[in-house]
Every structure is written in C-alpha cells, then in structure tokens.
Design an enzyme around this catalytic site. Structure first.
Site, mmCIF file in Angstrom:
data_model
loop_
_atom_site.group_PDB
_atom_site.id
_atom_site.type_symbol
_atom_site.label_atom_id
_atom_site.label_comp_id
_atom_site.label_asym_id
_atom_site.label_seq_id
_atom_site.Cartn_x
_atom_site.Cartn_y
_atom_site.Cartn_z
ATOM 1 C CG ASN A 159 -1.868 1.100 1.300
ATOM 2 O OD1 ASN A 159 -1.835 1.999 0.458
ATOM 3 N ND2 ASN A 159 -2.733 1.085 2.291
ATOM 4 N NE ARG A 167 -6.433 1.019 -0.049
ATOM 5 C CZ ARG A 167 -6.612 2.032 0.784
ATOM 6 N NH1 ARG A 167 -5.617 2.459 1.518
ATOM 7 N NH2 ARG A 167 -7.786 2.599 0.884
ATOM 8 C CG HIS A 216 -13.146 2.719 2.952
ATOM 9 N ND1 HIS A 216 -13.878 3.623 3.680
ATOM 10 C CD2 HIS A 216 -11.856 3.018 3.195
ATOM 11 C CE1 HIS A 216 -13.074 4.442 4.327
ATOM 12 N NE2 HIS A 216 -11.814 4.087 4.039
ATOM 13 C CG HIS A 262 -14.589 0.960 6.515
ATOM 14 N ND1 HIS A 262 -13.783 -0.109 6.240
ATOM 15 C CD2 HIS A 262 -13.741 1.981 6.811
ATOM 16 C CE1 HIS A 262 -12.513 0.230 6.369
ATOM 17 N NE2 HIS A 262 -12.466 1.505 6.709
ATOM 18 N N GLY A 291 -13.519 4.074 10.348
ATOM 19 C CA GLY A 291 -12.128 4.203 10.793
ATOM 20 C C GLY A 291 -11.825 5.680 10.877
ATOM 21 N NE ARG A 293 -10.423 11.546 4.314
ATOM 22 C CZ ARG A 293 -10.409 10.262 3.974
ATOM 23 N NH1 ARG A 293 -11.412 9.730 3.317
ATOM 24 N NH2 ARG A 293 -9.385 9.513 4.271
ATOM 25 N N GLY A 322 -11.517 0.653 12.764
ATOM 26 C CA GLY A 322 -11.068 1.039 14.106
ATOM 27 C C GLY A 322 -12.173 1.480 15.061
ATOM 28 C CB VAL A 323 -14.633 4.260 14.991
ATOM 29 C CG1 VAL A 323 -15.789 4.736 15.840
ATOM 30 C CG2 VAL A 323 -13.517 5.310 14.941
ATOM 31 N N GLY A 324 -15.600 1.349 14.447
ATOM 32 C CA GLY A 324 -16.715 0.400 14.396
ATOM 33 C C GLY A 324 -16.445 -0.859 15.194
ATOM 34 C CD GLU A 325 -12.395 -3.989 13.253
ATOM 35 O OE1 GLU A 325 -11.423 -4.327 13.955
ATOM 36 O OE2 GLU A 325 -12.321 -3.860 12.015
ATOM 37 C CG ASN A 326 -11.436 -1.306 18.660
ATOM 38 O OD1 ASN A 326 -11.231 -2.351 19.249
ATOM 39 N ND2 ASN A 326 -10.837 -0.993 17.517
ATOM 40 C CD GLU A 333 -9.246 -1.506 4.012
ATOM 41 O OE1 GLU A 333 -8.858 -1.065 5.105
ATOM 42 O OE2 GLU A 333 -9.594 -0.795 3.067
HETATM 43 P P1 ADP Z 1 -7.826 4.097 8.979
HETATM 44 O O1 ADP Z 1 -8.993 4.760 8.344
HETATM 45 O O2 ADP Z 1 -6.687 5.013 9.244
HETATM 46 O O3 ADP Z 1 -7.463 2.755 8.390
HETATM 47 P P2 ADP Z 1 -8.635 2.554 11.335
HETATM 48 O O4 ADP Z 1 -9.713 1.689 10.777
HETATM 49 O O5 ADP Z 1 -7.373 1.922 11.764
HETATM 50 O O6 ADP Z 1 -8.352 3.805 10.436
HETATM 51 O O7 ADP Z 1 -9.260 3.348 12.576
HETATM 52 C C1 ADP Z 1 -8.476 4.226 13.327
HETATM 53 C C2 ADP Z 1 -9.363 4.925 14.321
HETATM 54 O O8 ADP Z 1 -10.056 3.960 15.112
HETATM 55 C C3 ADP Z 1 -8.587 5.751 15.332
HETATM 56 O O9 ADP Z 1 -8.343 7.053 14.849
HETATM 57 C C4 ADP Z 1 -9.558 5.789 16.495
HETATM 58 O O10 ADP Z 1 -10.425 6.887 16.317
HETATM 59 C C5 ADP Z 1 -10.362 4.527 16.372
HETATM 60 N N1 ADP Z 1 -10.074 3.551 17.425
HETATM 61 C C6 ADP Z 1 -9.099 2.631 17.465
HETATM 62 N N2 ADP Z 1 -9.157 1.920 18.606
HETATM 63 C C7 ADP Z 1 -10.205 2.393 19.309
HETATM 64 C C8 ADP Z 1 -10.798 2.081 20.572
HETATM 65 N N3 ADP Z 1 -10.325 1.123 21.351
HETATM 66 N N4 ADP Z 1 -11.880 2.799 20.949
HETATM 67 C C9 ADP Z 1 -12.384 3.762 20.163
HETATM 68 N N5 ADP Z 1 -11.868 4.106 18.962
HETATM 69 C C10 ADP Z 1 -10.799 3.440 18.535
#
Ligand code: ADP
Length: 400
Positions: free
Chosen positions: A8, A92, A181, A209, A211, A242, A331-335, A385
C-alpha cells in the site's frame, strides 16, 4: 507455506505485509512493515515479525531504497519476499475509475491505464504507481496484481452513481460516484451471510466502515447498491479529519468571501474538518475522554458524527426495503461500543435492537451484538484489507 506480499504505497510512505492468504482475518500478518518519511532528511522503517519489532532510522531518498532496505533487513532473518514462497504481490490501488471492476494482473498497459486515472485521484494513484514500479523491479518474477478500492462499487445502479449535474459536463470530466473502501465493504459483507445463517444471494445488509476515514454501503445479494463516498473519499459520513457531505455552496462562499484558495479549501475539508475540526482531536479514544470530562465541543462533534451516520443508515434501510444485517467494522466500528449503541439507538420500530452486554464485549473476532429478538442482526466484523487483497491476488495469480 506460500505468501502474498501486499503493498500500500503512499506519497511519502509504503506499508507492506507478508500475508498467508489462508489465515484468519484476526491473525496478525506474518510480517508487517512501514517505510515512512521518504524523501525527508530522516526516514524510518518499522518491521514487525512475530514477537519482534525493530525500527531503523535513516534517510530514505526514494520508495525503492526504502523497500530494498526493508527486504535486506528481512533477509537477515530469512524472511525476505525473495526467499519465501511468495506467489503474488498485491497492490492496493485507490482509483480504478470506470475501467477496472476486478483485480488485474499488472502488465504495462494496466499501469498506463492507472496513470490515465490520475486526474481522479491526484494524490493516491501516482503514489500507487510508484509502489507498483518499484516492486516490479525488485520482484520481477512474481505476478503483480492491482486491487482497486473502487472495484466493488463499479456496478452501482445509475440512480445511485450519478450526480444531478449537467450530464455533458459530468461525462467529459468523468464525474460520478465511484465509492472507496470497496475491498473492506466486500470482505466484510461477504462474511455476514455465514455468520447469520442466510443465503448470500438473498441477504440485504448495511456495512458501516468507521475508521479514520469512514464510509457506509448498502449491499443487496452480494452487490453494492449505494455507498456514501463519491467522486473522492471526501464525501458522505463525518470522518476523523474530513467533513463528509457539505453544501457545495460552502466552497463558493469560502472562495468568494473567506479569502481561501481552492487548495486551501481542499486542505481544510480533508485535513482540518470532521471530528477534528469540531473538537480538535480525530481519535475516538481522545474524543471519549474529552466527553467524559464534559467538554462541550467534543460532545457536539460526537453528536454531529452520530447524526450523519444515522441519516445514512435510515436512507439505506429505505433503499434496501428489508434489512437482514447491519455490520460495524474498522477502528471505531470494531472498538467503540458507544458509537455502535448511539448509531442504532431507538430503532426498535425498524426491527433493530442491540444487546448492551454483547455490545460491551471486547473486540475479539466476528460477532453478533443484537438482541435475540432483533429482526435485523447487528454485527461487528473486523476488517482486514491486506488479507482481502492477498486472497484476491493469490486467486488471480493461480489462474494466470
Ligand atoms: P484508517 O482509516 O486510518 O485505516 P482505522 O480503521 O485503523 O483507520 O481506525 C483508526 C481509528 O479507530 C482511530 O483514529 C480511532 O479513532 C479509532 N479507534 C481505534 N481503537 C479504538 C478504541 N479502542 N476505541 C475507540 N476508537 C478506537
């Protein structure tokens, strides 16, 4: 064991992974590397292999020197792509325009076509081409495959893909909704039928999605029917930095009355807007800490983010007519359990009910977080990905 090298390439960085295409989405890659600050006085190479992580600081004049150096370091441990059984190199590529719907084995005319699409992705495609050219030089005997971020959305129905602007101007400038994405939306949506026990040809779903960049899609029977990103990845949801959708009139206003140039507005909307523009931070962990400290701007930014997300969810429910699953990823959706709970709050009337306990479990692989009596299943499915690119590249290289 055979592997795929996934690349990438950005304008001043290259991320790469050596991936077993048969691994699980939650497995760490065999090797992960990041070459960054290319062209700056001090560059950095970070490589992770199993438990080991090592960092090298030095000047890295070009992408080629960076990748070469990384491969040499890997060779010292016997895990360079030249020594392993690497069956394909997957690249990618951000923009495939209307030309590419599927991954392509990279031959010179394919590179020429990716170059012709540079006006549509002036920051990304040139960097992707750099990565392709360098990797083909370094690994000339392995098939290289381009996997396009736009591919999954290539067949969007015209009603979702076209903007209501002058048709002749739009056509001349290739203006339409392309979506991004796509590799993630396809990878995640393809897992959902297996997880909820439905027939993939009769499953309607929404994928969120979320992130740093964020997008959502409506997927019916394996095909994307709508998505939130547009001509560029600036459209749609509120993101880390954004703006997502805004009235296009804002741009004219800033140019005419705000004293800003087009480049300044571009930078404003891409890098200094979204959650960061409203609250000063783009990471949701920091945003949450600020909300807990009763920071008003953080609370407002969060609500603007959630409000936009809910509008898209509602819109896609109507577009799909019946929804079997809503899935969170990235990142946000998973965590972030708060985002998930608030995005789907008060939707029982639409058959959507999250189970708070399931929603609070830590991120540990694909899982269902809706209540048993929720007609619409709600899921968290980690995206990967690089693995998706590796699988596509390996499959195509096998057929070639
Ligand atoms: P990218 O779009 O850069 O690939 P990611 O899918 O890796 O992004 O998501 C990154 C974002 O996920 C971080 O900026 C953060 O906002 C969020 N994130 C990561 N871990 C956590 C967590 N444990 N709780 C809440 N938000 C998280």
């Amino acid at each position: 064991m055979s592997y795929v090298l996934v690349i990438n390439s950005g304008s001043s960085s290259v991320k790469f992974q050596i991936v077993d295409p048969n691994s699980d989405a939650s497995d760490p890659p065999f090797v992960a590397g990041l070459v960054e600050q290319i062209g700056e006085p001090q560059g950095r190479i970070t490589i992770t292999h199993g438990e080991d992580r090592w960092v090298l600081q030095k000047s890295i004049p070009t992408h080629k020197e960076g990748l070469e150096e990384a491969f040499e370091r890997l060779a010292l441990r016997g895990v360079s792509p030249r020594e392993l059984d690497v069956v394909a190199v997957g690249h990618r590529v951000v923009h495939g325009g209307m030309v590419f719907s599927q991954p392509e084995i990279i031959v010179d005319p394919v590179v020429d076509m990716i170059r012709e699409l540079v006006p549509l992705a002036p920051l990304h495609n040139p960097a992707n081409i750099d990565g392709i050219e360098v990797a083909r030089e370094l690994l000339p005997d392995i098939p290289h495959v381009a996997v396009f971020d736009t591919g999954f959305f290539h067949s969007l129905p015209p009603a979702a893909a076209l903007y209501a602007i002058n048709a002749e101007v739009a056509s001349r400038n290739q203006i339409r909704r392309y979506g991004f994405h796509g590799t993630s939306h396809e990878f995640v949506s393809s897992q959902v039928p297996g997880l909820i026990g439905t027939d993939p040809d009769h499953t309607r779903q929404i994928v969120l999605h979320l992130g740093n960049g964020a997008s959502c899609s409506a997927v019916a029977n394996g095909h994307a029917i709508d998505t939130s990103m547009g001509l560029t990845p600036l459209a749609g949801l509120v993101m880390g930095t954004r703006s997502g959708d805004i009235d296009p009139g804002v741009i004219f206003h800033l140019a005419r009355h705000g004293g800003m140039s087009i480049d300044e507005i571009d930078e404003l909307l891409n890098k200094r807007s979204g959650v960061k523009g409203l609250a000063g931070v783009n990471d949701f962990r920091e945003l949450r800490a600020m909300i807990e400290n009763e920071d008003g701007d953080a609370w407002l930014a969060y609500n603007v983010y959630i409000n936009r997300l809910r509008s898209f969810i509602g819109s896609y429910m109507v577009a799909l007519g019946r929804v079997d699953a809503i899935t969170f990823t990235a990142g946000v959706g998973e965590n972030d359990k708060f985002v998930r709970a608030d995005a789907l709050d008060n939707m029982e009337a639409f058959g959507v009910k999250i189970d708070p306990e399931r929603n609070s479990l830590p991120n540990d692989g694909p899982r269902i977080i809706s209540a048993d009596d929720s007609r619409v299943k709600v899921l968290v499915v980690p995206t990967n990905e690089e693995l998706a690119i590796a699988q596509k590249a390996a499959a195509l290289a096998r057929r070639a």
